[in-house]
Design a protein around this motif. Sequence first.
Motif, short mmCIF file in Angstrom:
data_model
loop_
_atom_site.label_atom_id
_atom_site.label_comp_id
_atom_site.label_asym_id
_atom_site.label_seq_id
_atom_site.Cartn_x
_atom_site.Cartn_y
_atom_site.Cartn_z
N LEU A 246 0.81 -1.22 0.00
CA LEU A 246 0.00 0.00 0.00
C LEU A 246 0.85 1.27 0.00
O LEU A 246 0.30 2.37 -0.13
N GLY A 247 2.15 1.11 0.15
CA GLY A 247 3.00 2.27 0.24
C GLY A 247 3.47 2.78 -1.11
O GLY A 247 3.03 2.35 -2.18
N LEU A 248 4.40 3.72 -1.05
CA LEU A 248 5.04 4.29 -2.22
C LEU A 248 6.55 4.06 -2.07
O LEU A 248 7.01 3.61 -1.02
N PRO A 249 7.34 4.38 -3.10
CA PRO A 249 8.79 4.20 -2.96
C PRO A 249 9.31 5.02 -1.79
O PRO A 249 8.78 6.07 -1.45
N PRO A 250 10.35 4.54 -1.13
CA PRO A 250 10.91 5.27 0.02
C PRO A 250 11.49 6.61 -0.39
O PRO A 250 11.91 6.81 -1.53
N ALA A 251 11.50 7.55 0.56
CA ALA A 251 12.07 8.87 0.32
C ALA A 251 13.52 8.87 0.79
O ALA A 251 13.79 8.55 1.95
N PRO A 252 14.46 9.23 -0.09
CA PRO A 252 15.86 9.34 0.36
C PRO A 252 16.03 10.51 1.31
O PRO A 252 15.19 11.41 1.38
N GLU A 253 17.11 10.51 2.04
CA GLU A 253 17.37 11.54 3.04
C GLU A 253 17.36 12.94 2.42
O GLU A 253 16.87 13.89 3.03
N SER B 100 8.39 4.53 3.16
CA SER B 100 7.32 4.77 2.19
C SER B 100 7.01 6.26 2.17
O SER B 100 6.63 6.84 3.18
N ASP B 101 7.14 6.86 1.01
CA ASP B 101 6.93 8.31 0.87
C ASP B 101 5.44 8.58 0.63
O ASP B 101 5.04 9.07 -0.43
N GLY B 102 4.62 8.27 1.64
CA GLY B 102 3.17 8.38 1.55
C GLY B 102 2.53 7.03 1.82
O GLY B 102 3.22 6.01 1.97
N TRP B 103 1.17 7.01 1.89
CA TRP B 103 0.47 5.74 2.22
C TRP B 103 -0.96 5.77 1.72
O TRP B 103 -1.64 6.79 1.82
N ARG B 104 -1.37 4.64 1.14
CA ARG B 104 -2.75 4.51 0.68
C ARG B 104 -3.58 3.77 1.73
O ARG B 104 -3.06 2.96 2.48
N GLU B 105 -4.87 4.03 1.75
CA GLU B 105 -5.82 3.29 2.60
C GLU B 105 -5.43 3.35 4.07
O GLU B 105 -5.27 2.33 4.74
N ALA B 106 -5.28 4.56 4.59
CA ALA B 106 -4.96 4.73 6.02
C ALA B 106 -6.25 4.72 6.82
O ALA B 106 -6.90 5.74 7.01
N GLY B 107 -6.66 3.54 7.25
CA GLY B 107 -7.92 3.41 7.98
C GLY B 107 -9.09 3.34 7.03
O GLY B 107 -8.99 2.88 5.90
N GLY B 108 -10.24 3.86 7.51
CA GLY B 108 -11.45 3.72 6.70
C GLY B 108 -11.81 4.94 5.90
O GLY B 108 -12.72 4.87 5.06
N SER B 109 -11.14 6.09 6.15
CA SER B 109 -11.60 7.31 5.48
C SER B 109 -10.50 8.16 4.87
O SER B 109 -10.77 9.23 4.34
N VAL B 110 -9.25 7.72 4.95
CA VAL B 110 -8.15 8.44 4.31
C VAL B 110 -7.56 7.51 3.24
O VAL B 110 -6.89 6.52 3.56
#
Length: 665
Positions: A43-50, A75-85
């Motif tokens: 569910l994530g995205l590619p990691p963010a470098p420093e 993960s540089d962001g996230w999909r489906e965080a709970g039920g409403s994000v």
Amino acid sequence: MTETTAFDWRSFLLKWSGEWADSLGEGEARSEEQKAARLARWLGLPPAPEERIAAMEERLGRRMPPSYREFLKVSDGWREAGGSVSLLAGTADAHWHEDESGLAENFAYLDEDIEPGERRQADVWRRGLRLDVESDMTYVLLDPEDVDEDGEWAVVTWAGWWGDSPRRHASFLEFMRDMHRQFHSLRARRSDGEPVFANDTTHELDALVEQARLKALRGDWEEAGKALDEAKEYGRPRAAGLRDQIRRLLGQTYMMYFEDLVTDARYAPELLPPLVAEHAAHSYRADSTLEFQLRGADDELVASAYAMLGDVRNGTYRYTPAGPFGEAVERARELTRWADTDAAWRTLMDALPLWEPLGPDHLAPLGWLADPVLGQLLTPERGRELLSTPRGGQTGAAPGPVAGTDDPAGLAWLAEPDPGNKRTSYRFVLVEGVEPGELPGRLADGDAEEDGGADGAGGGPVLNAPMTLWDAHRARHEGQREFSSYDDRALVAVGRAGAGWSFAFDSEPAPFGGQRFVSPAAAASGGTRAVVVWSGLRAWHGTPFFHLSVAQDGIEDYAFTFADGEVRRSGDIPPSLDPDRFFGAGADGVEAERSLLEAVSEQFGARLPRHALTQGRLHTFVTRSWTRPPRDGEGYAVIQLSWPAEQVALPVDGKLAAADEPGHG
């Protein structure tokens, strides 16, 4: 290294992603992004470098909190965080909110009582870092002014459809853990045709629930409660129903539904009564809401619930478990209705090891809480004692004495302030060697005002059914149309007053009658002894007073009355009760009251049950008047009331006929 920096984000996010992918039914992944995430089990995205994180911090002018930084590295962001994000911000999308939603004004009430120097909660909408990118009217803000010792920023969330205040999470890590729990709770209950929601997390939690069940039966209810709380947050079946059984015995009733268990026919006889009783205790609740709480129940159980609701409201519900424990319940009920609540509780506790659960998920006897007589026994201390006692076939260490489960000894507790400081005046009669049911025959007129409970002696006046003193006073005055200033008939609760004594107690006496007062001690003492106490040393109105009289075999032995700063006495008063000991020059009324009550208790070995008189349901009756009738030349007032609904229609000439005029005095 703190927990937030040491946390294994990758393992946590991979587990969450896999659970999400396995939970999807056919066609549930609608967008191309969801389909790709399901296929990749990520569910994530590619990691963010420093460097990207540092550029973000330079853009925002602040270093990010530790747990959010560590998350971005995975993960540089996230999909489906709970039920409403549906999308949570990474380095590119996080930005200062600056009240772009206009919500700061809406939540200004949160800061109405703020102290100087305290953080203004409503200002989070101006200062917060917004993380929600795509959501269902849900806001997620990191608060740069709510920072803990590890540098973690609190997360504030709010949804337009909550109808509630914003929620606070201690850190970004705690926010993501809460969202993982929310995901589980939403997936836990599957409809027909949907994949079974089962994974390592659910297996671990279900094992935790089973361990908690056994711990609860062994008496380790605190550890069991913690485990059940955790499983409940993940929506695991049984967890809420088991936890509610513990909560109810601790006196907690808010949102107590015994979920998943009360609709099971095995457990309904024990779990339905407290659920129904809590509904009945709130007259504003529509009866249809009871059916909502029983959603999923069959028609027979719903019908049983409504029949039980009628019994609870009428005060006729009776808890009748089977077996040896049921026999102890009957003994405890008899003790309780005569105010011996300490002995009643000990009877139940002694029999608790003999109690048999109705099924594996039945943690303790609960139906008694709806019984109008037995239900009064529960206190938080007693609830903890019951929960700490091994039962249901499990073994463990029996609890030691629990402070606060028994009433105080003697009578001196009457001098202690009560909630609201209402008990400033009271009176009672103690009669030796007679049962409480015999008191109406000694203290009431032959034609008692009320009936309907326990028979008095010899077919004379009878006792009312057990009820609270508040309900008893209300019932007595319903429909009363005439009030006399010379008639002082007391509504008294009755019960046992220790070894060999019974009591009749009036918690709301009329003003002290002074010269017209007639002690009921002599009338009550035929063939025995009787003691009368009337205290008004802390009364709101009038001068302080105290009366004590003692009679034997129908004759008053001695008495004294303190009023208007003077003592009137008669008979040979024992030295321990000599009023000069208590009402000397400069005597304090409250201390005198306490000392007098201690002396009376020590002299006669009697006591009054605090819990039963303040929280319980007792038999009551109305005594004969505590004042004599007026003599020739003495004035008095009689007030008669008539209600407009009872007046007949006006004659044509617009005047009431004499016979139609309302009474007056």
